[in-house]
Design a protein around this motif. Structure first.
Motif, PDB file in Angstrom:
ATOM      1  N   GLU A  96      -5.266   2.131  -0.736  1.00  0.00           N
ATOM      2  CA  GLU A  96      -6.449   1.819   0.063  1.00  0.00           C
ATOM      3  C   GLU A  96      -7.316   3.072   0.113  1.00  0.00           C
ATOM      4  OE1 GLU A  96      -5.224   0.841   4.017  1.00  0.00           O
ATOM      5  OE2 GLU A  96      -4.310   2.802   4.406  1.00  0.00           O
ATOM      6  N   CYS A 115       0.846  -1.193   0.000  1.00  0.00           N
ATOM      7  CA  CYS A 115       0.000   0.000   0.000  1.00  0.00           C
ATOM      8  C   CYS A 115       0.880   1.240   0.000  1.00  0.00           C
ATOM      9  CB  CYS A 115      -0.919  -0.007   1.225  1.00  0.00           C
ATOM     10  SG  CYS A 115      -2.011   1.425   1.307  1.00  0.00           S
ATOM     11  N   ASN A 138      -9.862  -3.134  -1.708  1.00  0.00           N
ATOM     12  CA  ASN A 138      -9.086  -2.041  -1.102  1.00  0.00           C
ATOM     13  C   ASN A 138      -9.957  -0.942  -0.508  1.00  0.00           C
ATOM     14  OD1 ASN A 138      -6.769  -3.386  -2.148  1.00  0.00           O
ATOM     15  ND2 ASN A 138      -7.020  -2.283  -4.087  1.00  0.00           N
ATOM     16  N   LYS A 160     -13.477  -4.229   6.062  1.00  0.00           N
ATOM     17  CA  LYS A 160     -12.664  -4.165   4.844  1.00  0.00           C
ATOM     18  C   LYS A 160     -13.286  -5.042   3.758  1.00  0.00           C
ATOM     19  CE  LYS A 160      -8.400  -3.565   7.507  1.00  0.00           C
ATOM     20  NZ  LYS A 160      -7.011  -4.037   7.715  1.00  0.00           N
TER      21      LYS A 160
END
Length: 315
Positions: free
Chosen positions: A38, A4, A63, A314
Protein backbone atom coordinates in the motif's frame (compact mmCIF):
# COMPACT_ATOMS: atom_id res chain seq x y z
CA UNK A 1 -0.72 -10.08 -3.49
CA UNK A 2 -3.91 -9.56 -1.48
CA UNK A 3 -1.96 -9.53 1.78
CA UNK A 4 -0.25 -6.21 2.49
CA UNK A 5 3.44 -6.82 3.24
CA UNK A 6 4.87 -3.36 2.60
CA UNK A 7 3.51 0.05 3.57
CA UNK A 8 5.13 3.09 1.97
CA UNK A 9 4.42 6.38 3.72
CA UNK A 10 5.11 9.57 1.76
CA UNK A 11 4.77 13.00 3.39
CA UNK A 12 3.79 15.61 0.80
CA UNK A 13 3.99 19.37 0.97
CA UNK A 14 3.74 21.35 -2.28
CA UNK A 15 5.32 18.74 -4.54
CA UNK A 16 2.88 18.83 -7.45
CA UNK A 17 5.72 18.65 -10.00
CA UNK A 18 7.08 15.39 -8.57
CA UNK A 19 4.04 13.35 -7.54
CA UNK A 20 3.11 11.68 -10.84
CA UNK A 21 6.61 10.32 -11.48
CA UNK A 22 7.12 9.53 -7.80
CA UNK A 23 3.97 7.39 -7.54
CA UNK A 24 4.85 5.58 -10.76
CA UNK A 25 8.39 4.81 -9.58
CA UNK A 26 7.23 3.61 -6.16
CA UNK A 27 4.67 1.29 -7.74
CA UNK A 28 7.22 -0.13 -10.20
CA UNK A 29 9.69 -0.78 -7.37
CA UNK A 30 7.08 -2.55 -5.26
CA UNK A 31 5.79 -4.64 -8.14
CA UNK A 32 9.37 -5.77 -8.72
CA UNK A 33 9.32 -7.30 -5.25
CA UNK A 34 6.16 -9.27 -6.02
CA UNK A 35 4.65 -8.61 -2.59
CA UNK A 36 1.43 -6.97 -1.47
CA UNK A 37 1.74 -3.26 -0.76
CA UNK A 38 0.00 0.00 0.00
CA UNK A 39 1.20 3.53 -0.73
CA UNK A 40 0.06 6.15 1.76
CA UNK A 41 0.43 9.78 0.71
CA UNK A 42 0.00 12.23 3.59
CA UNK A 43 -0.86 15.64 2.16
CA UNK A 44 0.47 18.05 4.78
CA UNK A 45 -1.73 21.02 3.93
CA UNK A 46 -0.31 21.59 0.42
CA UNK A 47 -1.42 24.74 -1.40
CA UNK A 48 0.00 24.14 -4.89
CA UNK A 49 -2.42 21.65 -6.42
CA UNK A 50 -0.84 18.55 -4.87
CA UNK A 51 -4.17 17.60 -3.31
CA UNK A 52 -5.99 17.46 -6.65
CA UNK A 53 -3.18 15.52 -8.31
CA UNK A 54 -3.14 13.00 -5.47
CA UNK A 55 -6.86 12.43 -5.99
CA UNK A 56 -6.20 11.71 -9.68
CA UNK A 57 -3.44 9.27 -8.76
CA UNK A 58 -5.73 7.54 -6.27
CA UNK A 59 -8.51 7.21 -8.86
CA UNK A 60 -6.18 5.79 -11.52
CA UNK A 61 -4.15 3.34 -9.42
CA UNK A 62 -4.82 0.63 -6.91
CA UNK A 63 -3.42 0.38 -3.37
CA UNK A 64 -3.22 4.16 -2.96
CA UNK A 65 -4.35 5.83 0.27
CA UNK A 66 -4.53 9.61 0.64
CA UNK A 67 -4.58 11.32 4.03
CA UNK A 68 -5.45 15.00 3.76
CA UNK A 69 -4.50 17.19 6.70
CA UNK A 70 -6.23 20.48 7.43
CA UNK A 71 -2.99 22.41 7.72
CA UNK A 72 0.74 21.88 7.59
CA UNK A 73 2.31 20.65 10.83
CA UNK A 74 5.60 19.42 9.40
CA UNK A 75 7.05 16.18 8.09
CA UNK A 76 7.16 14.35 11.43
CA UNK A 77 3.50 15.05 12.16
CA UNK A 78 2.54 13.90 8.65
CA UNK A 79 4.43 10.63 9.11
CA UNK A 80 2.73 10.12 12.45
CA UNK A 81 -0.70 10.28 10.81
CA UNK A 82 0.39 7.79 8.16
CA UNK A 83 1.73 5.35 10.75
CA UNK A 84 -1.68 5.17 12.41
CA UNK A 85 -3.19 3.21 9.51
CA UNK A 86 -0.31 1.13 8.12
CA UNK A 87 -0.93 -2.59 7.59
CA UNK A 88 2.37 -3.84 6.16
CA UNK A 89 5.00 -5.85 8.00
CA UNK A 90 7.65 -3.54 6.54
CA UNK A 91 7.25 0.25 6.64
CA UNK A 92 9.10 2.47 4.17
CA UNK A 93 9.28 6.24 4.47
CA UNK A 94 10.50 8.31 1.54
CA UNK A 95 10.56 12.04 0.82
CA UNK A 96 8.41 13.26 -2.05
CA UNK A 97 11.03 15.45 -3.76
CA UNK A 98 12.57 12.60 -5.85
CA UNK A 99 16.02 13.22 -4.39
CA UNK A 100 15.78 9.58 -3.32
CA UNK A 101 15.13 7.03 -6.05
CA UNK A 102 12.09 4.83 -5.24
CA UNK A 103 13.86 2.17 -7.30
CA UNK A 104 16.17 1.72 -4.29
CA UNK A 105 13.32 0.51 -2.07
CA UNK A 106 13.91 -3.18 -2.97
CA UNK A 107 17.52 -2.84 -1.74
CA UNK A 108 16.20 -1.80 1.67
CA UNK A 109 13.64 -4.62 1.75
CA UNK A 110 16.34 -7.17 0.89
CA UNK A 111 18.36 -5.98 3.90
CA UNK A 112 15.27 -6.43 6.06
CA UNK A 113 14.89 -9.98 4.76
CA UNK A 114 18.48 -10.66 5.85
CA UNK A 115 17.55 -9.86 9.44
CA UNK A 116 17.78 -6.09 9.87
CA UNK A 117 15.10 -4.32 11.91
CA UNK A 118 15.81 -0.82 10.60
CA UNK A 119 17.52 0.09 7.32
CA UNK A 120 18.52 3.68 6.65
CA UNK A 121 19.81 5.10 3.38
CA UNK A 122 23.19 6.82 3.45
CA UNK A 123 23.36 9.54 0.83
CA UNK A 124 26.42 9.29 -1.41
CA UNK A 125 27.29 11.81 -4.13
CA UNK A 126 24.88 14.08 -2.31
CA UNK A 127 23.20 16.68 -4.52
CA UNK A 128 22.89 19.57 -2.07
CA UNK A 129 24.75 22.83 -1.65
CA UNK A 130 28.24 22.70 -0.21
CA UNK A 131 27.19 24.60 2.92
CA UNK A 132 24.32 22.18 3.55
CA UNK A 133 26.60 19.15 3.13
CA UNK A 134 29.27 20.57 5.47
CA UNK A 135 26.69 21.59 8.05
CA UNK A 136 24.99 18.19 7.90
CA UNK A 137 28.36 16.45 8.27
CA UNK A 138 29.15 18.34 11.47
CA UNK A 139 25.82 17.50 13.08
CA UNK A 140 25.99 13.89 11.99
CA UNK A 141 29.34 13.57 13.76
CA UNK A 142 27.95 15.18 16.91
CA UNK A 143 24.92 12.90 16.91
CA UNK A 144 27.09 9.85 16.32
CA UNK A 145 29.25 10.84 19.32
CA UNK A 146 26.19 11.32 21.55
CA UNK A 147 24.04 8.38 20.40
CA UNK A 148 26.81 5.86 19.74
CA UNK A 149 24.85 4.57 16.74
CA UNK A 150 27.41 3.68 14.05
CA UNK A 151 25.69 5.22 11.03
CA UNK A 152 26.80 8.27 9.06
CA UNK A 153 23.56 9.85 7.83
CA UNK A 154 21.12 10.53 10.67
CA UNK A 155 18.99 12.87 8.55
CA UNK A 156 18.21 10.48 5.70
CA UNK A 157 14.72 10.77 4.22
CA UNK A 158 14.61 7.15 3.05
CA UNK A 159 14.24 4.45 5.71
CA UNK A 160 12.64 1.05 6.16
CA UNK A 161 11.73 -0.65 9.43
CA UNK A 162 9.55 -3.40 10.80
CA UNK A 163 6.11 -2.38 11.99
CA UNK A 164 6.84 -4.24 15.22
CA UNK A 165 9.77 -1.91 15.86
CA UNK A 166 7.57 1.15 15.31
CA UNK A 167 4.96 -0.24 17.70
CA UNK A 168 7.57 -1.13 20.31
CA UNK A 169 9.41 2.19 20.50
CA UNK A 170 6.07 4.10 20.44
CA UNK A 171 7.45 7.34 19.06
CA UNK A 172 5.25 10.27 18.21
CA UNK A 173 5.65 13.84 17.03
CA UNK A 174 9.17 15.04 16.28
CA UNK A 175 10.68 11.99 17.96
CA UNK A 176 9.81 9.99 14.83
CA UNK A 177 12.95 11.46 13.25
CA UNK A 178 15.00 9.44 15.73
CA UNK A 179 13.49 6.02 15.12
CA UNK A 180 16.90 4.58 14.13
CA UNK A 181 18.46 5.85 17.35
CA UNK A 182 15.73 4.60 19.66
CA UNK A 183 15.52 1.25 17.89
CA UNK A 184 19.28 0.79 18.26
CA UNK A 185 19.20 1.59 21.97
CA UNK A 186 16.33 -0.87 22.44
CA UNK A 187 18.48 -3.64 21.00
CA UNK A 188 17.19 -3.77 17.42
CA UNK A 189 19.55 -4.26 14.49
CA UNK A 190 20.09 -1.04 12.52
CA UNK A 191 21.79 -1.16 9.10
CA UNK A 192 22.86 1.65 6.78
CA UNK A 193 22.89 1.21 2.99
CA UNK A 194 24.77 3.63 0.70
CA UNK A 195 22.48 4.95 -2.03
CA UNK A 196 22.81 7.71 -4.57
CA UNK A 197 21.23 11.07 -3.85
CA UNK A 198 19.74 13.12 -6.70
CA UNK A 199 19.26 16.79 -7.46
CA UNK A 200 15.80 18.24 -6.98
CA UNK A 201 14.20 18.98 -10.36
CA UNK A 202 10.81 20.45 -9.42
CA UNK A 203 9.73 22.60 -6.51
CA UNK A 204 11.82 23.80 -3.59
CA UNK A 205 12.59 22.59 -0.10
CA UNK A 206 10.35 23.81 2.70
CA UNK A 207 13.47 24.31 4.85
CA UNK A 208 15.74 27.31 4.40
CA UNK A 209 19.39 27.06 5.44
CA UNK A 210 18.57 28.92 8.65
CA UNK A 211 15.60 26.65 9.23
CA UNK A 212 17.82 23.60 8.84
CA UNK A 213 20.25 24.99 11.41
CA UNK A 214 17.45 25.68 13.90
CA UNK A 215 15.94 22.21 13.40
CA UNK A 216 19.33 20.52 13.74
CA UNK A 217 20.13 22.45 16.92
CA UNK A 218 16.80 21.41 18.40
CA UNK A 219 17.45 17.80 17.38
CA UNK A 220 20.88 17.94 18.97
CA UNK A 221 19.48 19.37 22.19
CA UNK A 222 16.72 16.75 22.35
CA UNK A 223 19.12 13.86 21.73
CA UNK A 224 21.69 15.23 24.17
CA UNK A 225 19.01 15.48 26.84
CA UNK A 226 17.59 12.02 26.23
CA UNK A 227 20.79 10.05 26.09
CA UNK A 228 22.76 11.76 28.85
CA UNK A 229 20.05 12.30 31.46
CA UNK A 230 17.43 10.14 33.13
CA UNK A 231 14.33 10.78 35.22
CA UNK A 232 16.22 10.77 38.53
CA UNK A 233 18.90 13.14 37.28
CA UNK A 234 16.38 15.47 35.66
CA UNK A 235 14.48 15.83 38.95
CA UNK A 236 17.58 17.23 40.66
CA UNK A 237 18.49 19.12 37.50
CA UNK A 238 15.17 20.97 37.62
CA UNK A 239 15.38 21.46 41.39
CA UNK A 240 18.84 23.00 40.94
CA UNK A 241 17.43 25.34 38.30
CA UNK A 242 14.74 26.65 40.65
CA UNK A 243 17.23 27.07 43.51
CA UNK A 244 19.62 28.95 41.23
CA UNK A 245 16.79 31.18 40.03
CA UNK A 246 15.80 31.90 43.62
CA UNK A 247 19.37 32.79 44.64
CA UNK A 248 19.79 35.00 41.57
CA UNK A 249 16.56 36.83 42.39
CA UNK A 250 17.65 37.38 46.00
CA UNK A 251 21.02 38.76 44.89
CA UNK A 252 19.34 41.14 42.46
CA UNK A 253 16.98 42.33 45.19
CA UNK A 254 19.93 42.91 47.56
CA UNK A 255 21.78 44.76 44.81
CA UNK A 256 18.87 47.13 44.20
CA UNK A 257 18.49 47.71 47.92
CA UNK A 258 22.17 48.56 48.44
CA UNK A 259 22.78 50.71 45.39
CA UNK A 260 22.48 54.45 45.79
CA UNK A 261 19.69 56.20 43.85
CA UNK A 262 20.86 57.36 40.43
CA UNK A 263 23.60 54.74 40.10
CA UNK A 264 23.51 51.70 37.81
CA UNK A 265 22.64 48.67 39.90
CA UNK A 266 24.23 46.28 37.44
CA UNK A 267 27.69 47.77 37.90
CA UNK A 268 27.67 46.15 41.31
CA UNK A 269 29.35 42.68 41.46
CA UNK A 270 26.37 41.32 43.39
CA UNK A 271 24.04 42.42 40.62
CA UNK A 272 26.23 40.85 37.92
CA UNK A 273 26.34 37.54 39.79
CA UNK A 274 22.56 37.66 40.24
CA UNK A 275 22.03 38.23 36.51
CA UNK A 276 24.36 35.36 35.55
CA UNK A 277 22.71 32.99 38.01
CA UNK A 278 19.23 33.92 36.78
CA UNK A 279 20.25 33.49 33.13
CA UNK A 280 21.78 30.05 33.76
CA UNK A 281 18.74 28.94 35.75
CA UNK A 282 16.41 29.91 32.90
CA UNK A 283 18.45 27.78 30.48
CA UNK A 284 18.28 24.85 32.91
CA UNK A 285 14.51 25.17 33.26
CA UNK A 286 14.06 25.36 29.47
CA UNK A 287 16.07 22.16 29.14
CA UNK A 288 13.95 20.55 31.87
CA UNK A 289 10.77 21.53 30.03
CA UNK A 290 12.15 20.06 26.82
CA UNK A 291 12.85 16.80 28.62
CA UNK A 292 9.34 16.78 30.12
CA UNK A 293 7.80 17.30 26.69
CA UNK A 294 9.81 14.73 24.76
CA UNK A 295 11.48 12.13 26.96
CA UNK A 296 8.71 11.62 29.50
CA UNK A 297 6.19 11.34 26.70
CA UNK A 298 8.38 8.71 25.03
CA UNK A 299 8.84 6.68 28.22
CA UNK A 300 5.12 6.63 28.93
CA UNK A 301 4.25 5.61 25.35
CA UNK A 302 2.20 8.75 24.80
CA UNK A 303 0.86 8.72 21.27
CA UNK A 304 -2.25 10.90 21.12
CA UNK A 305 -2.14 14.26 19.40
CA UNK A 306 -4.65 16.88 18.41
CA UNK A 307 -6.80 15.58 15.54
CA UNK A 308 -5.64 17.03 12.26
CA UNK A 309 -7.03 14.56 9.69
CA UNK A 310 -9.62 16.01 7.34
CA UNK A 311 -10.26 12.85 5.33
CA UNK A 312 -8.87 9.43 4.39
CA UNK A 313 -9.66 7.95 0.98
CA UNK A 314 -8.60 4.77 -0.81
CA UNK A 315 -8.42 3.69 -4.43
Amino acid sequence: MNKCDISVVVPVYNEVGNLALLSQKIKEALLELGRGFEIIFVNDGSTDGSSRLLEEIRDSQQNIIIIDLFRSNGKAAALEQGFKIIKGEYVVIIDSDLQYDPGDIPALIHEMEKGADVVSAKRIQRSDSGSTIRFSGIFNKLLRFICRLPIEDYFSGLKCFRKDVLDYVSLDGNLIRFISVFAYHEGFKVVEVPLKHYERIHGSSRYSFGGRILLALLDLLVVLTMFTLNKHRMYFFGLGGYLLLGLGTILLFICFMLVEPGKAAFNNPIGIIGIVMSFISIQILILKKLWDEYFTRYQEGYSKRMRNVKSISKS
